[in-house]
Design a protein around this motif. Structure first.
Motif, short mmCIF file in Angstrom:
data_model
loop_
_atom_site.label_atom_id
_atom_site.label_comp_id
_atom_site.label_asym_id
_atom_site.label_seq_id
_atom_site.Cartn_x
_atom_site.Cartn_y
_atom_site.Cartn_z
N UNK A 180 -74.18 -28.37 79.22
CA UNK A 180 -75.38 -28.80 78.59
C UNK A 180 -74.83 -29.17 77.76
N UNK A 181 -75.73 -30.71 76.67
CA UNK A 181 -75.27 -31.46 75.76
C UNK A 181 -74.65 -30.34 74.52
N UNK A 182 -73.29 -30.79 74.62
CA UNK A 182 -72.77 -29.99 73.17
C UNK A 182 -73.62 -30.30 71.49
N UNK A 183 -74.20 -31.58 72.06
CA UNK A 183 -75.10 -31.13 70.85
C UNK A 183 -76.34 -30.96 70.31
N UNK A 208 -84.44 -23.22 68.02
CA UNK A 208 -82.92 -23.90 69.04
C UNK A 208 -83.40 -24.69 70.26
N UNK A 209 -82.47 -25.50 70.59
CA UNK A 209 -82.93 -26.24 71.95
C UNK A 209 -82.39 -25.50 73.95
#
Length: 281
Positions: free
Chosen positions: A17-20, A47-48
């Motif tokens: 998953x994207x770190x951002x 949260x994402x």
């Protein structure tokens, strides 16, 4: 809903998953109920990506029989989590995966937060809690972690852990979720008979009355009153009732203006240990 059982697999999943993306963690010991679901829902909303850990941690049990009897139903837990549309990663490791062959707690200095109430009756309990929570924070590396206020002393311990170990995670406390009769929701409630579960609403009613008395009575008088209430009830055995400063958890001797206090209680219903607490001001 991915079910992951190893640290390596979880690491690969999270790295995909994207770190951002903002990451939330909800640590649980399973036997999920509405209280846990409220934590998960809050985590999803903030949260994402959310990781729910399900792990019955042996190092926080001072009673081997209690550990043996602790309710476990992973398939039911997964069904409950699967209701959410957003992806929730379930991390359900084995004891060996977490501890290898060293199933022992680390030693921490919690500045005496662990010496009162639960700490007085459960040797090494909070060292065990600190050990597993620090491990989970290291494995998951969440931005936010969610804990219920039913275990308010544990919440204080975890805040101290984050401070002393310099762990970059935001601890988010969540309100106690109660059954219709006021009994604080807990996995251990599953071990109560239907009749006892209904009767156990008496614990919260006692806390509510203690809160009303707090405005006019001394802590000593309230403690005596609570003790007498439980002496009248054959179904329950009071282990402790304490009124404490919410920051230091020191037992209240004399009220101090602008200080916040909370009442804490531990009770046995049959052989099931139940805890609860309530804000007093």
């Amino acid at each position: 809903m991915p079910l992951i059982k190893t640290k390596k697999e979880l690491d690969l999943k999270l790295n995909s998953h994207s770190s951002d993306k903002k990451l939330g963690l909800v640590p649980t010991m399973g036997a999920l109920h509405k209280g846990h679901m409220a934590l998960i829902e809050k985590a999803i909303s903030e949260n994402d990506l959310v990781v729910v850990s399900i792990f019955v941690n042996p190092t926080q049990f001072n009673n081997t029989e209690d550990l043996k009897k602790y309710p476990r139903d992973l398939s039911k837990d997964l069904e409950l989590i699967d209701r959410y549309n957003q992806e929730v990663i379930v991390f359900a490791p084995s004891v060996e995966e977490i501890y290898d062959e060293n199933v022992r707690p680390k030693r921490y200095d919690f500045n005496d937060l662990d010496k009162v109430m639960e700490g007085e009756f459960r040797d090494d309990h909070f060292n065990g809690v600190g050990t597993i929570v620090e491990q989970l924070f290291d494995i998951v590396k969440p931005d936010n972690a969610y804990f219920g206020e039913k275990d308010f002393q544990q919440l204080c311990i975890i805040n101290k852990l984050v401070e002393t170990q310099d762990i970059p995670v935001h601890i988010i406390p969540c309100p106690i979720v109660r059954e219709n009769n006021g009994l604080a929701m807990s996995s251990r409630n599953e071990r109560l008979s239907k009749e006892m579960r209904l009767k156990a609403g008496f614990i919260y009613r006692t806390l509510q009355t203690a809160k009303k008395k707090f405005g006019t009575k001394s802590a000593l008088k309230i403690k005596e009153w609570v003790k007498n209430q439980f002496l009248k009830e054959d179904d329950f055995t009071l282990e402790y009732f304490e009124i404490a400063d919410i920051e230091t958890l020191n037992p209240l001797k004399r009220k101090v203006k602008n200080k916040k206090y909370r009442a804490f209680i531990a009770v046995y219903a049959d052989d099931v240990r139940l805890i609860d607490n309530i804000a007093l001001n």
